[in-house]
Design a protein around this motif. Sequence first.
Motif, PDB file in Angstrom:
ATOM      1  N   LEU A 205       0.836  -1.202   0.000  1.00  0.00           N
ATOM      2  CA  LEU A 205       0.000   0.000   0.000  1.00  0.00           C
ATOM      3  C   LEU A 205       0.872   1.254   0.000  1.00  0.00           C
ATOM      4  CD1 LEU A 205      -1.445  -2.339   1.965  1.00  0.00           C
ATOM      5  CD2 LEU A 205      -3.198  -0.579   2.085  1.00  0.00           C
TER       6      LEU A 205
ATOM      7  N   TYR B 122       0.686   5.474   0.774  1.00  0.00           N
ATOM      8  CA  TYR B 122      -0.051   6.552   1.402  1.00  0.00           C
ATOM      9  C   TYR B 122       0.691   7.865   1.187  1.00  0.00           C
ATOM     10  CZ  TYR B 122      -3.002   3.373   4.136  1.00  0.00           C
ATOM     11  OH  TYR B 122      -3.910   2.431   4.524  1.00  0.00           O
TER      12      TYR B 122
ATOM     13  N   ALA C 240      -3.189  13.321   8.893  1.00  0.00           N
ATOM     14  CA  ALA C 240      -3.269  11.870   8.770  1.00  0.00           C
ATOM     15  C   ALA C 240      -2.850  11.410   7.380  1.00  0.00           C
ATOM     16  CB  ALA C 240      -4.699  11.415   9.039  1.00  0.00           C
TER      17      ALA C 240
ATOM     18  N   PHE D 181      -5.312   0.028  15.318  1.00  0.00           N
ATOM     19  CA  PHE D 181      -3.855   0.114  15.452  1.00  0.00           C
ATOM     20  C   PHE D 181      -3.473   1.398  16.177  1.00  0.00           C
ATOM     21  CE2 PHE D 181      -2.857  -2.996  12.045  1.00  0.00           C
ATOM     22  CZ  PHE D 181      -4.078  -3.048  11.400  1.00  0.00           C
TER      23      PHE D 181
ATOM     24  N   TYR E 177       0.087   3.664  16.199  1.00  0.00           N
ATOM     25  CA  TYR E 177       1.457   3.898  15.727  1.00  0.00           C
ATOM     26  C   TYR E 177       1.993   5.160  16.376  1.00  0.00           C
ATOM     27  CZ  TYR E 177       0.646   0.738  11.729  1.00  0.00           C
ATOM     28  OH  TYR E 177       0.386  -0.347  10.928  1.00  0.00           O
TER      29      TYR E 177
ATOM     30  N   GLN F  74       4.883   8.209  15.327  1.00  0.00           N
ATOM     31  CA  GLN F  74       5.642   8.696  14.175  1.00  0.00           C
ATOM     32  C   GLN F  74       6.672   9.709  14.642  1.00  0.00           C
ATOM     33  OE1 GLN F  74       3.373  10.752  11.133  1.00  0.00           O
ATOM     34  NE2 GLN F  74       4.815  10.078   9.547  1.00  0.00           N
TER      35      GLN F  74
ATOM     36  N   LEU G 145       6.592   5.417  10.643  1.00  0.00           N
ATOM     37  CA  LEU G 145       5.526   4.945  11.531  1.00  0.00           C
ATOM     38  C   LEU G 145       5.951   3.609  12.127  1.00  0.00           C
ATOM     39  CD1 LEU G 145       3.825   6.967   9.759  1.00  0.00           C
ATOM     40  CD2 LEU G 145       1.915   5.443  10.168  1.00  0.00           C
TER      41      LEU G 145
ATOM     42  N   LEU H 231       4.763   0.540  14.775  1.00  0.00           N
ATOM     43  CA  LEU H 231       3.563  -0.019  15.390  1.00  0.00           C
ATOM     44  C   LEU H 231       3.805  -0.282  16.868  1.00  0.00           C
ATOM     45  CD1 LEU H 231       0.681  -1.132  14.950  1.00  0.00           C
ATOM     46  CD2 LEU H 231       1.750  -3.355  14.488  1.00  0.00           C
TER      47      LEU H 231
ATOM     48  N   PHE I  18      -1.614  -3.491  18.278  1.00  0.00           N
ATOM     49  CA  PHE I  18      -2.607  -3.800  17.268  1.00  0.00           C
ATOM     50  C   PHE I  18      -3.715  -4.600  17.946  1.00  0.00           C
ATOM     51  CE2 PHE I  18      -4.608  -5.615  13.784  1.00  0.00           C
ATOM     52  CZ  PHE I  18      -4.188  -6.878  13.411  1.00  0.00           C
TER      53      PHE I  18
ATOM     54  N   LEU J  94      -0.573   8.078  16.113  1.00  0.00           N
ATOM     55  CA  LEU J  94      -1.604   7.911  15.092  1.00  0.00           C
ATOM     56  C   LEU J  94      -2.381   6.631  15.350  1.00  0.00           C
ATOM     57  CD1 LEU J  94       0.470   8.869  11.944  1.00  0.00           C
ATOM     58  CD2 LEU J  94      -1.553  10.068  12.740  1.00  0.00           C
TER      59      LEU J  94
ATOM     60  N   ARG K  59      -9.179  -0.685  10.325  1.00  0.00           N
ATOM     61  CA  ARG K  59      -9.232  -1.422   9.065  1.00  0.00           C
ATOM     62  C   ARG K  59     -10.353  -2.440   9.100  1.00  0.00           C
ATOM     63  NH1 ARG K  59      -4.025  -4.927   7.593  1.00  0.00           N
ATOM     64  NH2 ARG K  59      -4.755  -6.125   9.361  1.00  0.00           N
TER      65      ARG K  59
ATOM     66  N   GLY L  83      -6.917  -5.068   3.405  1.00  0.00           N
ATOM     67  CA  GLY L  83      -7.621  -3.795   3.448  1.00  0.00           C
ATOM     68  C   GLY L  83      -6.774  -2.611   3.870  1.00  0.00           C
ATOM     69  N   GLU L  84      -7.141  -1.450   3.349  1.00  0.00           N
ATOM     70  CA  GLU L  84      -6.388  -0.236   3.682  1.00  0.00           C
ATOM     71  C   GLU L  84      -6.716   0.209   5.098  1.00  0.00           C
ATOM     72  OE1 GLU L  84      -9.148   1.978   0.816  1.00  0.00           O
ATOM     73  OE2 GLU L  84      -8.436   3.558   2.162  1.00  0.00           O
ATOM     74  N   LEU L  85      -5.774   0.959   5.674  1.00  0.00           N
ATOM     75  CA  LEU L  85      -5.987   1.581   6.978  1.00  0.00           C
ATOM     76  C   LEU L  85      -6.598   2.960   6.798  1.00  0.00           C
ATOM     77  CD1 LEU L  85      -2.770   0.953   9.102  1.00  0.00           C
ATOM     78  CD2 LEU L  85      -4.743  -0.497   8.784  1.00  0.00           C
ATOM     79  N   PHE L  86      -7.470   3.317   7.724  1.00  0.00           N
ATOM     80  CA  PHE L  86      -8.007   4.671   7.801  1.00  0.00           C
ATOM     81  C   PHE L  86      -7.445   5.299   9.075  1.00  0.00           C
ATOM     82  CE2 PHE L  86     -11.104   4.508   4.416  1.00  0.00           C
ATOM     83  CZ  PHE L  86     -11.274   3.151   4.229  1.00  0.00           C
ATOM     84  N   PHE L  87      -6.840   6.460   8.930  1.00  0.00           N
ATOM     85  CA  PHE L  87      -6.132   7.080  10.041  1.00  0.00           C
ATOM     86  C   PHE L  87      -6.921   8.206  10.695  1.00  0.00           C
ATOM     87  CE2 PHE L  87      -1.872   5.326  10.124  1.00  0.00           C
ATOM     88  CZ  PHE L  87      -1.763   4.718   8.885  1.00  0.00           C
ATOM     89  N   GLY L  88      -6.687   8.382  11.994  1.00  0.00           N
ATOM     90  CA  GLY L  88      -7.125   9.590  12.675  1.00  0.00           C
ATOM     91  C   GLY L  88      -6.164  10.723  12.392  1.00  0.00           C
ATOM     92  N   GLU L  89      -6.492  11.911  12.954  1.00  0.00           N
ATOM     93  CA  GLU L  89      -5.694  13.110  12.675  1.00  0.00           C
ATOM     94  C   GLU L  89      -4.392  13.150  13.462  1.00  0.00           C
ATOM     95  OE1 GLU L  89      -7.338  14.357   9.888  1.00  0.00           O
ATOM     96  OE2 GLU L  89      -7.540  16.349  10.762  1.00  0.00           O
TER      97      GLU L  89
END
Lengths: 111, 115
Positions: free
Chosen positions: A34, A36, A42, B33, B35, B37, B43, B45, B48, B90, B94, B102-108
């Motif tokens: 993937l 990004y 984010a 998850f 992470y 940074q 990033l 981990l 999880f 972060l 998923r 599947g892709e990850l969706f991140f918070g701000e």
Amino acid sequence: EDKVVQSPLSLVVHEGDTVTLNCSYEVTNFRSLLWYKQEKKAPTFLFMLTSSGIEKKSGRLSSILDKKELFSILNITATQTGDSAIYLCAVPTGANSKLTFGKGITLSVRP
Amino acid sequence: DVKVTQSSRYLVKRTGEKVFLECVQDMDHENMFWYRQDPGLGLRLIYFSYDVKMKEKGDIPEGYSVSREKKERFSLILESASTNQTSMYLCASRLIDRAYTGELFFGEGSRLTVL
């Protein structure tokens, strides 16, 4: 140990240039890779690649995977200042497919 | 749209304090998850969770714990904050597919400073 390595770690180009960002990997039981893009906040999803040789494209960005040589490239043509960001590559690893990220490539596009 | 919300965008804590970072997702995702940074390190981990009450250590779990009592909420706990835990944190979620691709969706992100 699973590894994801991105290169170069940083890059400065001028608007209009074409750039190629690299991601190589060594993982057991490869499933996908993937890409990004992360600006100030984010990371946002760009592409997911699962098959070798099939290019994914979105506007000026494109990406391809080579499962034999274990790498992927992300190309950006006609770069713009808005392309300045950190570009992250990640691969699912382990039995539960946690995502392992490379260190990221910081791209700066100068006007 | 998937929304991953991290409750605190910026926190400043003192060494030794207990710190809670909360993350909530609204799309019924199984996986969540945490992470951190840091410049030059990408990033990494921390922990999880692949389902409610299930967790797995990531690459850098030392000094952290997590809690997932409900599917939508994943909390990161620093029992006794230290200055080397100053970082951007972060959270991501998923929806698993059959191939776990599947892709990850991140918070701000939550920027924590420990003094």
